[in-house]
Design a protein around this motif. Sequence first.
Motif: not given
Length: 170
Positions: A85-96
Motif C-alpha cells: 500500500v503506497h503512493q507510487r509517484a511521491i513515493p510514500n510507503n505505508l504497508l508491506a
Amino acid sequence: MHTELNKLLSALQEFYAREKFLFERDLGERALTHRLAVHMEKHFPGWEIDCDYNRLGERTLRLPRGAIVSTDDHLGKSVYPDIVVHQRAIPNNLLAIEVRKASNHQALDHDQHKLRALTDPHLWFAYGIGVLLTLGKTKITASELYVGGSIDQALSLWFADRLRDKGLGD
C-alpha cells in the motif's frame, strides 16, 4: 497505525467472505494475494495497492549489499513484496504485506527477514508497517506485525485480538 490496520482487517473480512472458491480449490498464493489486494483497494482511498511491486518512484527496490534477506529475482538484487500500500509517484510507503498459505511448510525466515528489511527505517524505502499473514482455508492462522525493522509484539497481539474479534483468527 491502528486506523490503517483496521482497514486491512475490513478487507480481510470481505476477502474471506467472498473468495471461498479460491480456498476450496486450494489455489496458489499469487491468486490469493491478488484477490486480497482487490478487496483492499476501496479501504485505502488515495493509495495504490500493488502486488509484487519492486519500485520506489523510478528506483528498483533493492536490498543493501550483504543483507541477510534473500531476494525474489534471479539476479538476487531486487525484492518483491506480495502486496504493498503506497503512493507510487511521491513515493510514500505505508504497508508491506507478505502472505503465505497455512499449507506452506517452508520456514518463515524468508518472509520475516524480508519484512524486517522492508520496515527498516535506515533504508531509503522503509514501509511504515509490515504484516505477515498465514492464510488458512477459513481464517488467518498466524500473523506478525513489523515496525522499525523488527517485530512489534504489542501491535502483533493487538492485531491477533482484532482478528479473533472478527472471527478471522485463532
